[in-house]
Design a protein around this motif. Sequence first.
Motif, PDB file in Angstrom:
ATOM      1  N   GLY A 258       0.849  -1.192   0.000  1.00 54.47           N
ATOM      2  CA  GLY A 258       0.000   0.000   0.000  1.00 54.47           C
ATOM      3  C   GLY A 258       0.879   1.234   0.000  1.00 54.47           C
ATOM      4  O   GLY A 258       2.106   1.138   0.037  1.00 54.47           O
ATOM      5  N   ASP A 259       0.237   2.412  -0.068  1.00 54.47           N
ATOM      6  CA  ASP A 259       1.006   3.646   0.010  1.00 54.47           C
ATOM      7  C   ASP A 259       1.750   3.692   1.338  1.00 54.47           C
ATOM      8  O   ASP A 259       1.126   3.633   2.398  1.00 54.47           O
ATOM      9  N   ASN A 260       3.077   3.761   1.279  1.00 58.46           N
ATOM     10  CA  ASN A 260       3.907   3.892   2.479  1.00 58.46           C
ATOM     11  C   ASN A 260       3.855   2.668   3.393  1.00 58.46           C
ATOM     12  O   ASN A 260       4.233   2.755   4.566  1.00 58.46           O
ATOM     13  N   SER A 261       3.407   1.510   2.889  1.00 57.50           N
ATOM     14  CA  SER A 261       3.377   0.273   3.685  1.00 57.50           C
ATOM     15  C   SER A 261       4.089  -0.841   2.929  1.00 57.50           C
ATOM     16  O   SER A 261       3.867  -1.031   1.731  1.00 57.50           O
ATOM     17  N   TYR A 262       4.941  -1.561   3.660  1.00 53.76           N
ATOM     18  CA  TYR A 262       5.706  -2.651   3.065  1.00 53.76           C
ATOM     19  C   TYR A 262       5.704  -3.869   3.986  1.00 53.76           C
ATOM     20  O   TYR A 262       5.629  -3.729   5.219  1.00 53.76           O
ATOM     21  N   ALA A 263       5.828  -5.058   3.387  1.00 54.98           N
ATOM     22  CA  ALA A 263       6.072  -6.286   4.136  1.00 54.98           C
ATOM     23  C   ALA A 263       7.486  -6.757   3.829  1.00 54.98           C
ATOM     24  O   ALA A 263       7.905  -6.780   2.661  1.00 54.98           O
TER      25      ALA A 263
END
Length: 439
Positions: free
Chosen positions: A73-78
């Motif tokens: 997502g925007d500004n989210s990482y795994a």
Amino acid sequence: MNASDQNALVIEGGNQLKGEITPQGAKNEALQILCAVLLTEEKVTIHNIPDIRDVNQLISLLEDLGVEIHKIGDNSYAFQAKEIDITYLQSEEYKAKASSLRGSIMTLGPLLARYKYAKIPKPGGDKIGRRRLDTHFLGFEKLGAKFNYNSDHKYFEIDAHDLRGTYILLDEPSVTGTANVIMAAVLAKGTTTLYNAACEPYIQQLCRMLTSMGAKITGAGSNLLKIEGVEQLSGTTHTMLPDMIEIGSFIGLAAMTQSEITIKNARIDELGLIPDIFKRLGIQMEFRNDDIFIPEQEHYEIDRFIDGSILTVADGPWPLFTPDLLSIVLVVATQARGTVLIHQKMFESRLFFVDKLIDMGAQIILCDPHRANVIGLDRQIPLRGIKMTSPDIRAGVALLIAALSAKGTSTIYNAEQIDRGYQYIDKRLQALGANISRI
């Protein structure tokens, strides 16, 4: 003109701004939180990661090391550091990437904890004076690591096959040094007592994240930490704080440009002295739930000490005022009513950008590398636009704020220095009404 000069911001100053702006995730938190994913083979999800050059370079470096990375997502990482390629540390590609990014130093603690070995070239970063790495390495040595510096190749190499908890008195409360030692200690045998530790919100955030992964850490928020080593850590989900330096920058921007700005979701409870220092410069603000509202203000007057003497604004380790905002305070003071002494204690080259402000018409006396006396113009003489070059991230934004308040056109070359720490800064300021373009 070299390549860095070609990335420039052109600003038509003198316009009032208006609207809402949301701060990005905290750059200085991101650099340590991202490296903490190396401590476990399980998935770690991180939200509110700023999309800025230094952070993106570090994410790229983690991927080169073998971390599986998925943008969710925007500004989210795994992130999942299941299989790390330690041999990559020997490559010329790694040397080039790590030496250009100061944040690469934060990989050392996790690599030593989990893989017992790390190697890193001398890192880059801002030219704000010598930024020594002794705190990191002295801490690692206390834990049992063996350290070697190859001066010919400018490489630090560390062997940590027998990390054991111990008592460590840090030589200075370095944020990155504290974070690195914490990450090395969480998987060491036995208990580590860390005294004179940094206690910034970023360190508290790191401790919260590591605790949620199964680490045993007590004392977060104080300068005395106790870390009981565990066998392994698990995955977690973590959300980063908003960037306090951006928040301070936007407060200063509103005052300088006589603008009405609302800073959304500011996590006011984590800002420490920042609002108080800007209030002492005469800047009005209201806390509306977790938003900061700065009204349009024609004049603002610098406070004095109780005995009537000139106000001094100095930096220091948390909970004192952050050095990253002294450049902003200095610029804001140029158009205030009154005088302030800026005392930059922590970095000896960070005030050298004032020559550009003097060229713009500011009244500043640079007393020495650490102190500058600012005589406020009280808007009687507006700053004038000039061509200038950004020397580092924070000075770059300070000059950008000066340019937005100035009469005429300013050009700031070397704008990628600003991009290293501020996400889409030109587009976000355009949304407030700023006349700013990129060439």
